[in-house]
Design a protein around this motif. Structure first.
Motif, mmCIF file in Angstrom:
data_model
loop_
_atom_site.group_PDB
_atom_site.id
_atom_site.type_symbol
_atom_site.label_atom_id
_atom_site.label_comp_id
_atom_site.label_asym_id
_atom_site.label_seq_id
_atom_site.Cartn_x
_atom_site.Cartn_y
_atom_site.Cartn_z
ATOM 1 N N ARG A 158 -45.363 27.360 -16.424
ATOM 2 C CA ARG A 158 -45.135 28.615 -17.153
ATOM 3 C C ARG A 158 -44.856 28.331 -18.625
ATOM 4 N N MET A 159 -44.070 27.273 -18.900
ATOM 5 C CA MET A 159 -43.778 26.907 -20.286
ATOM 6 C C MET A 159 -45.065 26.608 -21.052
ATOM 7 N N PHE A 160 -45.948 25.819 -20.456
ATOM 8 C CA PHE A 160 -47.194 25.469 -21.138
ATOM 9 C C PHE A 160 -48.076 26.696 -21.335
ATOM 10 N N GLN A 161 -48.097 27.598 -20.367
ATOM 11 C CA GLN A 161 -48.930 28.790 -20.481
ATOM 12 C C GLN A 161 -48.428 29.740 -21.559
ATOM 13 N N ARG A 162 -47.108 29.895 -21.667
ATOM 14 C CA ARG A 162 -46.541 30.904 -22.567
ATOM 15 C C ARG A 162 -46.250 30.378 -23.964
ATOM 16 N N HIS A 163 -45.851 29.100 -24.075
ATOM 17 C CA HIS A 163 -45.356 28.608 -25.363
ATOM 18 C C HIS A 163 -46.110 27.392 -25.894
ATOM 19 N N ALA A 164 -46.936 26.743 -25.053
ATOM 20 C CA ALA A 164 -47.749 25.594 -25.464
ATOM 21 C C ALA A 164 -46.979 24.560 -26.286
ATOM 22 N N PRO A 165 -45.854 24.052 -25.768
ATOM 23 C CA PRO A 165 -45.102 23.039 -26.523
ATOM 24 C C PRO A 165 -45.809 21.686 -26.479
ATOM 25 N N SER A 166 -45.384 20.789 -27.341
ATOM 26 C CA SER A 166 -45.846 19.402 -27.258
ATOM 27 C C SER A 166 -45.374 18.816 -25.933
ATOM 28 N N VAL A 167 -46.259 18.084 -25.264
ATOM 29 C CA VAL A 167 -45.910 17.478 -23.977
ATOM 30 C C VAL A 167 -44.724 16.534 -24.128
ATOM 31 N N LEU A 168 -44.774 15.691 -25.159
ATOM 32 C CA LEU A 168 -43.712 14.713 -25.379
ATOM 33 C C LEU A 168 -42.388 15.409 -25.706
ATOM 34 N N ASN A 169 -42.452 16.463 -26.500
ATOM 35 C CA ASN A 169 -41.245 17.188 -26.892
ATOM 36 C C ASN A 169 -40.576 17.841 -25.681
ATOM 37 N N LEU A 170 -41.357 18.533 -24.856
ATOM 38 C CA LEU A 170 -40.793 19.181 -23.677
ATOM 39 C C LEU A 170 -40.211 18.145 -22.717
ATOM 40 N N THR A 171 -40.922 17.049 -22.500
ATOM 41 C CA THR A 171 -40.441 16.020 -21.573
ATOM 42 C C THR A 171 -39.119 15.441 -22.052
ATOM 43 N N ALA A 172 -39.014 15.174 -23.345
ATOM 44 C CA ALA A 172 -37.789 14.590 -23.894
ATOM 45 C C ALA A 172 -36.607 15.539 -23.746
ATOM 46 N N TRP A 173 -36.800 16.812 -24.102
ATOM 47 C CA TRP A 173 -35.685 17.753 -24.076
ATOM 48 C C TRP A 173 -35.237 18.095 -22.645
ATOM 49 N N GLN A 174 -36.198 18.299 -21.730
ATOM 50 C CA GLN A 174 -35.783 18.606 -20.363
ATOM 51 C C GLN A 174 -35.100 17.399 -19.738
ATOM 52 N N MET A 175 -35.537 16.192 -20.083
ATOM 53 C CA MET A 175 -34.909 14.984 -19.547
ATOM 54 C C MET A 175 -33.502 14.800 -20.110
ATOM 55 N N LEU A 176 -33.314 15.123 -21.389
ATOM 56 C CA LEU A 176 -31.978 15.024 -21.987
ATOM 57 C C LEU A 176 -31.009 15.999 -21.315
ATOM 58 N N ILE A 177 -31.438 17.245 -21.129
ATOM 59 C CA ILE A 177 -30.569 18.252 -20.505
ATOM 60 C C ILE A 177 -30.238 17.858 -19.068
ATOM 61 N N GLY A 178 -31.255 17.431 -18.320
ATOM 62 C CA GLY A 178 -31.017 16.988 -16.951
ATOM 63 C C GLY A 178 -30.138 15.754 -16.894
ATOM 64 N N GLY A 179 -30.339 14.824 -17.842
ATOM 65 C CA GLY A 179 -29.527 13.614 -17.881
ATOM 66 C C GLY A 179 -28.067 13.913 -18.188
ATOM 67 N N VAL A 180 -27.811 14.855 -19.089
ATOM 68 C CA VAL A 180 -26.434 15.248 -19.401
ATOM 69 C C VAL A 180 -25.771 15.863 -18.168
ATOM 70 N N ALA A 181 -26.513 16.722 -17.443
ATOM 71 C CA ALA A 181 -25.965 17.319 -16.221
ATOM 72 C C ALA A 181 -25.618 16.245 -15.193
ATOM 73 N N LEU A 182 -26.498 15.259 -15.048
ATOM 74 C CA LEU A 182 -26.220 14.154 -14.126
ATOM 75 C C LEU A 182 -25.020 13.337 -14.595
ATOM 76 N N GLY A 183 -24.875 13.180 -15.922
ATOM 77 C CA GLY A 183 -23.733 12.461 -16.470
ATOM 78 C C GLY A 183 -22.421 13.150 -16.149
ATOM 79 N N VAL A 184 -22.411 14.479 -16.217
ATOM 80 C CA VAL A 184 -21.205 15.242 -15.876
ATOM 81 C C VAL A 184 -20.854 15.030 -14.408
ATOM 82 N N VAL A 185 -21.861 15.080 -13.530
ATOM 83 C CA VAL A 185 -21.620 14.845 -12.103
ATOM 84 C C VAL A 185 -21.088 13.436 -11.880
ATOM 85 N N ALA A 186 -21.668 12.454 -12.566
ATOM 86 C CA ALA A 186 -21.226 11.068 -12.410
ATOM 87 C C ALA A 186 -19.775 10.884 -12.834
#
Length: 292
Positions: free
Chosen positions: A171-199
């Motif tokens: 849906r993100m690619f269809q609606r907003h066409a972000p850079s692949v590398l940019n989206l991957t980096a930001w979603q991974m950072l947010i997910g990594g921070v959430a995992l860090g809080v759990v850890a």
């Protein structure tokens, strides 16, 4: 010709992702001898995000995040929930077994893509999904003991979370066409921070910074996280959700073969029959042999 080239690139990215992720299941199981599941998952994705942001800087791409709410949802589903739950499931479950259960993802993704994106499967897609489902049932053999009920549940729920992340990425690619590398980096950072809080909140064993752990972490950061998730985003950007999701079933197939070669875990006759059905499903979904 211009339309064929991106698809060829996506198919190459899919093949490389399958190989990288197949071996990563073995690594994910091995590192649990040296660290807790959430500590490892948080380290893996925070360091992986750092690598991707470094790549953004080197390629002089914008560091501005894509639409933040949708990016956060992708990161929480695709990185935090999926990886955290699967790493947790590996404590009591074997690498091959957990990876097979995690790859119920395509079946959830096909339904979610139909409901949320209007990506209606064709009869050929339904045939492929049906063949792959029969194959997965043969491989898992649910009529036998599935091991830890908690491990089984975690693995399946994790697969559902990945499916949600897959559809949201599309849906993100269809609606907003972000850079692949940019989206991957930001979603991974947010997910990594959430995992860090759990850890930080969940008591775990001390990390044993042995060479084996460092080697497993390095492979997971550079190959299974940074490179493979970037390649997976390319696949989602360029291929239909159904094709991308069902084709990812190649990962547990290769995982079983690698476990056979590396860990000497010989697959049963039912597993071999199941692999044949899954491969037939992949051929049906991909349309190999069809005239354009």
């Amino acid at each position: 010709m211009p339309s064929r080239s991106p698809q060829r690139g996506a198919l190459f990215a899919l093949f490389a992702t399958i190989l990288i992720w197949a071996y990563s299941w073995v690594v994910m199981k091995q590192v649990l001898a040296y660290a807790g599941p959430f500590d490892f998952a948080a380290l893996r994705y925070l360091l992986g995000a750092a690598v991707l942001f470094g790549a953004l800087l080197l390629s002089r791409q914008s560091l501005r995040p894509p639409p933040l709410a949708l990016t956060a949802l992708i990161g929480l589903c695709q990185t935090a929930a999926f990886q955290g739950l699967e790493q947790w499931a590996l404590i009591d479950g074997g690498a091959g077994h957990v990876s097979l259960l995690a790859y119920t993802m395509p079946f959830w993704a096909v339904l979610l893509a139909w409901l949320l994106l209007g990506d209606r499967p064709t009869p050929r897609h339904w045939l492929g999904v049906g063949l792959a489902a029969i194959g997965l049932i043969c491989i898992i053999e649910p009529w036998k003991e599935l091991g830890s009920a908690l491990s089984t549940t975690l693995a399946i729920v994790g697969g559902g979370a990945w499916a949600a992340g897959t559809v949201l990425s599309k849906r993100m690619f269809q609606r907003h066409a972000p850079s692949v590398l940019n989206l991957t980096a930001w979603q991974m950072l947010i997910g990594g921070v959430a995992l860090g809080v759990v850890a930080l909140l969940v008591p775990e064993r001390e990390i044993d910074w042995s060479l084996a752990f460092i080697g497993g972490l390095t492979y997971s950061v550079l190959m299974a996280s940074s490179l493979a998730w970037w390649l997976w985003s390319i696949v989602l950007q360029r291929l239909p959700t159904t094709v991308a999701s069902v084709s990812s079933l190649g990962v547990p197939i290769v995982s079983v073969l690698l476990a056979w070669l590396i860990l000497h875990e010989q697959p049963s006759l039912m597993a071999l029959i199941g692999m044949a059905f899954v491969l037939a499903g992949l051929v049906a979904v991909s349309g190999i042999g069809r005239r354009s």
